[in-house]
Design an enzyme around this catalytic site. Sequence first.
Site: not given
Length: 806
Positions: A237, A384-385, A760
């Site tokens: 990522q 996802r945050c 997110e």
Amino acid sequence: MNDMAVTREQREEKLQGMGCKRKRVEDIRFTQGRGNYVDDIKLPGMLFGDFYRSPFAHARIKKLDISKAKALPGVRAVLTAADLKPLNLHYMPTLAGDVQAVLADEKVLFQNQEVVFIVADDRYIAADAVELIEAEYEELPVLVDPWVSMAPDAPLLREDIKDKTEGAHGPRKHYNHIFDWQIGDKAETDAVFASAPVTTKEVFYYHRTHPSPLETCQALASMDKIKGELTLYGTFQAPHVIRTVVSLISGLPEHKIHVIAPDIGGGFGNKVGAYAGYVCAVVASIVLGKPVKWVEDRMENLSTTSFARDYHMTTELASTEDGRLLGMRCHVLADHGAFDACADPSKWPAGFMNICTGSYDIPVAHLAVDGVYTNKASGGVAYRCSFRVTEAVYAIERAIEVHAQKLGMDSVDFRMKNFIRREQFPYKAALGWEYDSGDYHLAMEKAIAAVDYRGLRAEQAAKREAFKRGETREVMGIGVSFFTEIVGAGPSKNCDILGIAMFDSCEIRIHPTGSVIARMGTKSQGQGHETTYAQILATELGIPADDITIEEGNTDTAPYGLGTYGSRSTPTAGAATAVAARKVRAKAQMIAAHLLEVHHDDVEWDIDGFAVKGLPEKRKSMKEIAWAAYNTGIPNLEPGLEAVNYYDPPNLTYPFGAYFCVMDINVDTGEFKIRRFYALDDCGTRINPMIIEGQVHGGLTEAFAVAMGQEIRYDKSGNVLGASFMDFFVPTAVETPHWETDYTVTPSPHHPIGAKGVGESPHVGGVPCFSNAVNDAFAFLGATHIDMPHDYWRNWQAAENLGLHK
Ligand code: CDP
């Protein structure tokens, strides 16, 4: 095409710029099976690596015999900690300032920990060799409960640092303690609680889960010994950060390392950190001079690479009797597993947990976080945050419900009474953040009208009466959540990773024919960057999005950036894209003025080119300008048309949203039915409404998974439960509810195009909304808090605990 032959609207439409529901260009290859993932890459002479892993959670390695594995035909190398030690590679630094064993040295600290790395001609031979490793262990007492990590007689886990009294974030209280992080005014907060008319206190456990992207973590290292160059393909990522880390660990000069992240099949935070598999593949490739590929299987992914959450949050609220919030107090016990490998900006050991005052005007607050070691896999990534915002929002949104229940107040009314008001922005929160913009009342009013909230409450009241009369065995829950996200890490003044400031970047080159290539320091994992960055450029440059190629993930060509996670791409690289485009446009203006034979102050931007002020028919399109940039010698101007921007955001962005869930639960079976889920999001200026909707659908589906079933559990012996898709809940279309989406638009005042992140938000707001629905369903029977995940079994158990099965 003669630009003047079409209307302004047609010219604008042709660009497919910001606000347009442009179809995702990357889907052409994804839907035809033509994506190019790490496992699609095959290099000549490529070998395969696999791990022998520990069967125990805590044990001393008494014997490790690799001779049979080594003798298996086709096995090329067998690496143990003893081989890595002389290279000083048996431990690697983590992003959190700790060190992590690459291969277990003398003892193992969690089940499935990497012990031996085997390299063979193919994957099957490597797997067969794993079976031939002979090991003997002395089992040690296992520590799985973080609440006893710091007990005087707790087992000592990290012998390598047992005498270290200082950790990366200050003093350690115990040999299993990692850090104590405090923020806010403790004395003032304690004083408020001492005299507050109404207080509540509840422990909310946000259970351990895992990002579980469909594509697991993987890498392919290829060392060219002649050139002294390493090429590393991987599911990264943050490719540039990986390049720097590999250089620092291996000693190879950074310019001799080429990191390439091809297509990535989902990341969700799992692919931010560095793993033993990457290091072992690199070492094996350097040793053997051959390309070495390592690909995790599903069980390895779920049980060894970064977990998420695992926060025990003791949360207190204080208010007046009529529901005006006076203060918040929160203590977090953070279970970090065997090594502290959290992926957070360096200065934030508990990420952005200090956004836990949420969307409310709370005058004083205090947050304390203790991180501890246990015999579990390490990690603590932002699934996802944005760096623990999910945990923070869960704590405050559950606490709001618990407090409203005690006050006997409707929880929407309680929220509305305490929302930060629109005129208070920019708003300085008690725990330090400055929220950029918001209109919470407008969003909540739109949401309650859309779902007919008052009507739902009336229906619920009637159903509760029917339940009490014994006419139904179903209870109805209305879940409410209102969240404020914090995304776009980050300003270099308070956000860095390993000392590298968290800016992001964009480089644009306009070719002579007016088509474009732009490269960013971020890396899409399915978010549609190739589609949406092109839309920002289309609007800013007046060149159709279809004529713009977006490229990410190759550290040789992309400008340095900190990567994609925490919904940071739009707030950082999205801003860099707009600013770089404006630099290009400034030069284009000079070229246009030269071509039109006027002063550059006498031309103005007009959709897709420059026109002489007051004479719109005298104009030059960007296509004409691009051609001129390469073939017209313009005095005092260099040829070419390109620009680069490294964008250091002045602040984070603060998207927000109002979510509602309507759920029925059968108290005899625990089964739930989600009747309705409504999500209103505000992410400022919307670049592509269709992609935003897709992001919301995906985020809500993951929120549904986490709240209603997904979990990584451990038994008393440290055996990991939930390490396969047989046990770990990943919803399919069958279970997933129907999503209703909505929006308001409150632009960010400091972002060049007013955009905030969105990726997110639905997860951050969705989890408490589901949990609040379940808790609300049981609240009228006397329940105050039921922990997630709310699967059928736990719902049944909740009913049992309330005496509903007698
Ligand atoms: O960093 P990440 O890409 O995961 O998150 P993001 O910045 O929230 O962007 C996710 C996707 O939504 C990207 O394709 C963005 O361009 C798009 N988006 C949008 O269209 N409008 C916004 N205001 C924010 C994001």
